[in-house]
Design a protein around this motif. Structure first.
Motif, PDB file in Angstrom:
ATOM      1  N   LEU A   1      -0.919  -8.620   1.508  1.00 22.75           N
ATOM      2  CA  LEU A   1      -1.338  -7.385   1.675  1.00 22.75           C
ATOM      3  C   LEU A   1      -0.564  -6.641   2.735  1.00 22.75           C
ATOM      4  O   LEU A   1      -0.916  -6.972   3.761  1.00 22.75           O
ATOM      5  CB  LEU A   1      -2.975  -7.122   1.778  1.00 22.75           C
ATOM      6  CG  LEU A   1      -3.234  -5.596   1.835  1.00 22.75           C
ATOM      7  CD1 LEU A   1      -3.110  -5.032   0.648  1.00 22.75           C
ATOM      8  CD2 LEU A   1      -4.960  -5.780   2.032  1.00 22.75           C
ATOM      9  N   VAL A   2       0.547  -5.804   2.238  1.00 19.86           N
ATOM     10  CA  VAL A   2       1.245  -4.971   3.291  1.00 19.86           C
ATOM     11  C   VAL A   2       0.507  -3.937   3.615  1.00 19.86           C
ATOM     12  O   VAL A   2       0.306  -2.806   2.854  1.00 19.86           O
ATOM     13  CB  VAL A   2       2.409  -4.864   2.627  1.00 19.86           C
ATOM     14  CG1 VAL A   2       3.586  -3.920   3.561  1.00 19.86           C
ATOM     15  CG2 VAL A   2       3.212  -6.115   2.109  1.00 19.86           C
ATOM     16  N   LEU A   3       0.220  -3.837   4.841  1.00 18.61           N
ATOM     17  CA  LEU A   3      -0.597  -2.705   5.571  1.00 18.61           C
ATOM     18  C   LEU A   3       0.282  -1.671   6.417  1.00 18.61           C
ATOM     19  O   LEU A   3      -0.293  -0.573   6.914  1.00 18.61           O
ATOM     20  CB  LEU A   3      -1.930  -2.855   6.382  1.00 18.61           C
ATOM     21  CG  LEU A   3      -2.915  -3.759   5.388  1.00 18.61           C
ATOM     22  CD1 LEU A   3      -3.924  -4.099   6.506  1.00 18.61           C
ATOM     23  CD2 LEU A   3      -3.480  -2.930   4.343  1.00 18.61           C
TER      24      LEU A   3
ATOM     25  N   LEU B   1       0.844  -1.346  -0.013  1.00 20.28           N
ATOM     26  CA  LEU B   1      -0.112   0.016  -0.135  1.00 20.28           C
ATOM     27  C   LEU B   1       0.787   1.203  -0.030  1.00 20.28           C
ATOM     28  O   LEU B   1       2.011   1.366   0.467  1.00 20.28           O
ATOM     29  CB  LEU B   1      -0.923  -0.071   1.159  1.00 20.28           C
ATOM     30  CG  LEU B   1      -2.188  -0.996   1.128  1.00 20.28           C
ATOM     31  CD1 LEU B   1      -3.123  -0.435   2.137  1.00 20.28           C
ATOM     32  CD2 LEU B   1      -2.883  -1.097  -0.413  1.00 20.28           C
ATOM     33  N   ASN B   2       0.398   2.412  -0.323  1.00 17.39           N
ATOM     34  CA  ASN B   2       0.834   3.852  -0.498  1.00 17.39           C
ATOM     35  C   ASN B   2       1.789   4.233   0.577  1.00 17.39           C
ATOM     36  O   ASN B   2       1.396   3.963   1.685  1.00 17.39           O
ATOM     37  CB  ASN B   2      -0.246   4.620  -1.107  1.00 17.39           C
ATOM     38  CG  ASN B   2      -1.318   5.048  -0.121  1.00 17.39           C
ATOM     39  OD1 ASN B   2      -1.737   4.184   0.476  1.00 17.39           O
ATOM     40  ND2 ASN B   2      -1.297   6.263   0.308  1.00 17.39           N
ATOM     41  N   LYS B   3       2.813   4.658   0.314  1.00 20.45           N
ATOM     42  CA  LYS B   3       3.684   5.313   1.423  1.00 20.45           C
ATOM     43  C   LYS B   3       4.411   4.500   2.351  1.00 20.45           C
ATOM     44  O   LYS B   3       5.152   4.624   3.105  1.00 20.45           O
ATOM     45  CB  LYS B   3       3.044   6.409   2.182  1.00 20.45           C
ATOM     46  CG  LYS B   3       2.378   7.550   1.138  1.00 20.45           C
ATOM     47  CD  LYS B   3       1.655   8.550   1.819  1.00 20.45           C
ATOM     48  CE  LYS B   3       0.946   9.499   1.222  1.00 20.45           C
ATOM     49  NZ  LYS B   3       0.415  10.689   1.596  1.00 20.45           N
ATOM     50  N   LEU B   4       4.443   2.920   2.084  1.00 21.41           N
ATOM     51  CA  LEU B   4       4.870   2.079   2.840  1.00 21.41           C
ATOM     52  C   LEU B   4       6.300   1.669   2.495  1.00 21.41           C
ATOM     53  O   LEU B   4       6.325   1.786   1.043  1.00 21.41           O
ATOM     54  CB  LEU B   4       3.949   1.037   3.070  1.00 21.41           C
ATOM     55  CG  LEU B   4       2.634   1.067   3.684  1.00 21.41           C
ATOM     56  CD1 LEU B   4       1.909  -0.196   3.936  1.00 21.41           C
ATOM     57  CD2 LEU B   4       2.866   1.493   5.124  1.00 21.41           C
ATOM     58  N   ASN B   5       7.243   1.305   3.314  1.00 20.78           N
ATOM     59  CA  ASN B   5       8.229   0.664   2.786  1.00 20.78           C
ATOM     60  C   ASN B   5       8.745  -0.615   3.352  1.00 20.78           C
ATOM     61  O   ASN B   5       8.377  -1.271   4.626  1.00 20.78           O
ATOM     62  CB  ASN B   5       9.747   1.702   3.744  1.00 20.78           C
ATOM     63  CG  ASN B   5      10.910   1.213   3.534  1.00 20.78           C
ATOM     64  OD1 ASN B   5      11.457   0.487   4.271  1.00 20.78           O
ATOM     65  ND2 ASN B   5      11.666   1.263   2.286  1.00 20.78           N
TER      66      ASN B   5
END
Length: 310
Positions: free
Chosen positions: A276-278, A260-264
């Protein structure tokens, strides 16, 4: 990527709003928490973003009266400000106006194409003006390379891939959704391979969506605007990176993994199939599931000195 200069006074005329502070020169619009270069005008939609205004590369901002009153006097005197009711709306209206009615987003380099030696481009591929291609590059059938793309040496772009495609950011104007025009580019470093029918979106404003050296991307992968992928990463079929997410060196995304957006995702981490990476993934971590959870650790797939030779 460098845009032309525009004075705050001219922006004031476009917005129909008086400016406060300096009549600075602006050469880029950008979001405050992005990697910045030059003289940037930004907007403040939340109090937590006020801290970014101290950056040297931000010369001004569009913000609310409430947020303007929270600034210290030194910032008010040294930068330029537009105080409005809806900063986000005014900022993107300005962006849209500059794109449609001025040459602000036309870089002098956009009309120049540079091609190195031993470049093979299939006759059905489309390579627009303003694309830089280094040596030993192969571009396959029906691939599309858009203006503002930089391709390093020893890169393969397979059939149907789209590089520099329009990023997807939806805003609302009177409850009607509209798409924000993306004006940045894509930078692909040396020894990268991009699979068939994959898409790498361009960046929203100044700068690049970037693919690091020796990264391998399989078929049907989507990399959204302003993503950063490190060196020696592997993205397998169907993997998705949403806007402004990032992978450090040596990350492996299994089939249909979603970031997901802005994640590293940290160095040498592994994201399992259909996960799904949250939240951010630490280095050397294996995560699986929906939502993705830690199930183990990883070890380096090869010595770092060997990675540098690939």
């Amino acid at each position: 990527m460098t845009f032309r200069n525009i004075e705050i006074k001219e922006i004031s005329n476009i917005l129909g709003v008086e400016y406060l502070g300096e009549n600075s020169v602006v050469n880029a619009l950008n979001l405050a928490n992005r990697e910045l270069n030059g003289n940037n005008l930004t907007y403040i939609g939340h109090e937590s973003y006020l801290k970014y205004l101290a950056q040297e590369d931000i010369v001004g901002a569009i913000l609310s009266k409430e947020h303007f009153e929270l600034l210290d006097s030194s910032l008010k005197e040294s930068k330029s400000f537009f105080v409005v009711d809806n900063p986000e709306k005014e900022f993107y209206n300005l962006h849209d106006y500059l794109y449609k009615n001025t040459d602000f987003y036309i870089s002098p380099s956009n009309s120049i194409s540079i091609r190195g030696e031993n470049v093979i481009i299939h006759p059905s591929a489309v390579v627009e003006d303003g694309v830089t291609i280094q040596d030993n590059v192969v571009i396959g059938p029906n691939a599309v390379i858009h203006t503002g793309t930089i391709i390093g040496s020893n890169v393969t772009i397979n059939a149907g891939a789209v590089i520099g495609g329009q990023g997807f950011q939806v805003l609302y104007n009177d409850e009607v959704p509209y798409l924000v025009k993306h004006v940045g580019g894509v930078k692909i470093n040396d020894n990268v391979s991009i699979g068939a029918n994959s898409c790498i979106a361009n960046s929203l404003f100044d700068g690049y969506t970037e693919i690091g050296r020796s990264t391998k991307i399989d078929d049907l992968v989507f990399v959204a605007h302003n993503c950063k992928i490190g060196e020696n990463c592997v993205l397998t079929p169907g993997a998705i990176m949403t806007g402004s997410s990032s992978l450090d060196n040596g990350v492996w995304l299994a089939p249909n993994a979603v970031i997901l957006n802005k994640l590293n995702v940290g160095e040498e981490a592994f994201v399992g199939s259909m996960s799904l990476v949250l939240k951010n993934v630490p280095e050397n971590t294996q995560v699986f599931g929906v939502p993705a959870k830690k199930l183990g650790t990883t070890v380096s797939k090869r010595p770092k000195e060997d990675c540098d030779k690939i």
